[in-house]
Design an enzyme around this catalytic site. Sequence first.
Site, PDB file in Angstrom:
ATOM      1  N   THR A 197       0.848  -1.202   0.000  1.00  0.00           N
ATOM      2  CA  THR A 197       0.000   0.000   0.000  1.00  0.00           C
ATOM      3  C   THR A 197       0.879   1.246   0.000  1.00  0.00           C
ATOM      4  O   THR A 197       2.004   1.208   0.480  1.00  0.00           O
ATOM      5  CB  THR A 197      -0.873  -0.053   1.267  1.00  0.00           C
ATOM      6  N   ARG A 225     -14.701  -6.776   0.616  1.00  0.00           N
ATOM      7  CA  ARG A 225     -13.923  -6.370   1.802  1.00  0.00           C
ATOM      8  C   ARG A 225     -13.281  -4.977   1.608  1.00  0.00           C
ATOM      9  O   ARG A 225     -12.720  -4.666   0.575  1.00  0.00           O
ATOM     10  CB  ARG A 225     -12.830  -7.417   2.052  1.00  0.00           C
ATOM     11  N   ILE A 226     -13.397  -4.167   2.612  1.00  0.00           N
ATOM     12  CA  ILE A 226     -12.762  -2.847   2.610  1.00  0.00           C
ATOM     13  C   ILE A 226     -11.819  -2.789   3.797  1.00  0.00           C
ATOM     14  O   ILE A 226     -12.183  -3.167   4.919  1.00  0.00           O
ATOM     15  CB  ILE A 226     -13.826  -1.732   2.701  1.00  0.00           C
ATOM     16  N   GLY A 227     -10.605  -2.325   3.548  1.00  0.00           N
ATOM     17  CA  GLY A 227      -9.604  -2.276   4.611  1.00  0.00           C
ATOM     18  C   GLY A 227      -9.621  -0.949   5.349  1.00  0.00           C
ATOM     19  O   GLY A 227     -10.596  -0.186   5.305  1.00  0.00           O
ATOM     20  N   ASP A 228      -8.522  -0.684   6.008  1.00  0.00           N
ATOM     21  CA  ASP A 228      -8.418   0.522   6.829  1.00  0.00           C
ATOM     22  C   ASP A 228      -8.087   1.776   6.040  1.00  0.00           C
ATOM     23  O   ASP A 228      -8.393   2.887   6.469  1.00  0.00           O
ATOM     24  CB  ASP A 228      -7.311   0.325   7.875  1.00  0.00           C
ATOM     25  N   THR A 247      -0.117   1.303   7.103  1.00  0.00           N
ATOM     26  CA  THR A 247      -0.107   0.195   6.151  1.00  0.00           C
ATOM     27  C   THR A 247       0.086  -1.098   6.925  1.00  0.00           C
ATOM     28  O   THR A 247       0.879  -1.149   7.867  1.00  0.00           O
ATOM     29  CB  THR A 247       1.014   0.342   5.108  1.00  0.00           C
ATOM     30  N   GLY A 248      -0.655  -2.103   6.540  1.00  0.00           N
ATOM     31  CA  GLY A 248      -0.535  -3.374   7.248  1.00  0.00           C
ATOM     32  C   GLY A 248      -1.850  -4.119   7.190  1.00  0.00           C
ATOM     33  O   GLY A 248      -2.685  -3.868   6.319  1.00  0.00           O
ATOM     34  N   TRP A 249      -2.025  -4.994   8.114  1.00  0.00           N
ATOM     35  CA  TRP A 249      -3.228  -5.835   8.160  1.00  0.00           C
ATOM     36  C   TRP A 249      -4.388  -4.952   8.630  1.00  0.00           C
ATOM     37  O   TRP A 249      -4.552  -4.661   9.820  1.00  0.00           O
ATOM     38  CB  TRP A 249      -2.958  -6.990   9.106  1.00  0.00           C
TER      39      TRP A 249
HETATM   40  N1  ASP Z   1      -3.893  -1.807   5.037  1.00  0.00           N
HETATM   41  C1  ASP Z   1      -4.245  -2.303   3.732  1.00  0.00           C
HETATM   42  C2  ASP Z   1      -5.541  -3.071   3.823  1.00  0.00           C
HETATM   43  O1  ASP Z   1      -5.729  -3.780   4.780  1.00  0.00           O
HETATM   44  C3  ASP Z   1      -3.209  -3.177   3.149  1.00  0.00           C
HETATM   45  C4  ASP Z   1      -1.841  -2.579   3.156  1.00  0.00           C
HETATM   46  O2  ASP Z   1      -1.513  -1.744   3.953  1.00  0.00           O
HETATM   47  O3  ASP Z   1      -1.052  -2.948   2.299  1.00  0.00           O
HETATM   48  O4  ASP Z   1      -6.314  -2.986   2.913  1.00  0.00           O
END
Ligand code: ASP
Length: 348
Positions: A197, A225-228, A247-249
Amino acid sequence: MRPHHLFLALATLGITGMSHAAVSPVLVIHGGAGVIKRDMTPAQEQAVRTAMAHALQDGYARLKAGGSALDAVAAAITVLEDDPNFNAGKGAVFTHDGSNELDAAIMDGNTLRAGAVAGVEHVKNPILLARAVMEQSPHVMLSGTGAEAFAKEHGIALVDSSYFRTEARWQQLQKALKEDAAKQPHADVETAKHFGTVGAVALDAQGRLAAGTSTGGMTDKRWGRIGDSPIIGAGTYANSGCAVSGTGWGEFYIRTVAAHQICMKVTQMRVPLKRAAAEVINQEIPSMGGNGGAIALDAQGHISIPFNTDGMYRGWIGADGVPHVALYGDEDDGTAELPAPADSVAQP
Ligand code: ASP
């Protein structure tokens, strides 16, 4: 409440919209956190470093020319969205169904205005659409086909979905599908591959902060699905004293309201930026089983780039105008020599 009491209350909340005295502009970017080992070819690694430096220079040029923090954030992220090495725009990861569904958000710390888009499949630069949502609609967040109809009405470039495809991302999906079929733990989720990301935070010469994030989300994501990243407060947040892009999970960033939490620690609890960011990224998120990193900037130009993964694509540019880029966990990103955390108490 008397007017000056109201002002103090708003200042404590970081929402006065007040500009600061002229300061030295700063731009910080990330290109994702995760398992980043020295296994890229020299050409691949150079391509990533060059793109990061280009994004920094492009964004910083806006700041030097008197542009806003928002301009710098949008410019830097656009460069990374256009580059196939990052999981945003071209080069985005694939969903379970083999499509690319893009999320992005941008926030103006000076006014607390924000714009976001989720699940768009034909928008070349989702960050520009997020900005248009902020500036040209009465809403904060638009999704899917509605967001694309808005894009069309506002002259935002649309592309055929094949534009986003790269072979490397397609192969990543095939691997994840095989693991799904074998009911193996999902590589991207369980072992945190490099997420990819992109994000940016900037401080302009007038002391205004902004934050933005753009992503394809996580490989093999399903069910819309929608992330953060597009969720204001989770992956993206800015106020007058602090700006953060994560950025991350993503699920963990949503549950900890990570970006907002860091900024509230800084502007309300007066926790130094580095400690505030570390408490969320290096303590709270991993303690819950999540992982990732963030870039954070305060109104005095202090930078913090914590991550709890092997590495994180990261870079910054400040007064000397030289882009600093680092990819690996053990690589010096130059932020250690910057002013000590104790100096970075926010003054909203
Ligand atoms: N945070 C992003 C998500 O969960 C993924 C990422 O940071 O690469 O959609």
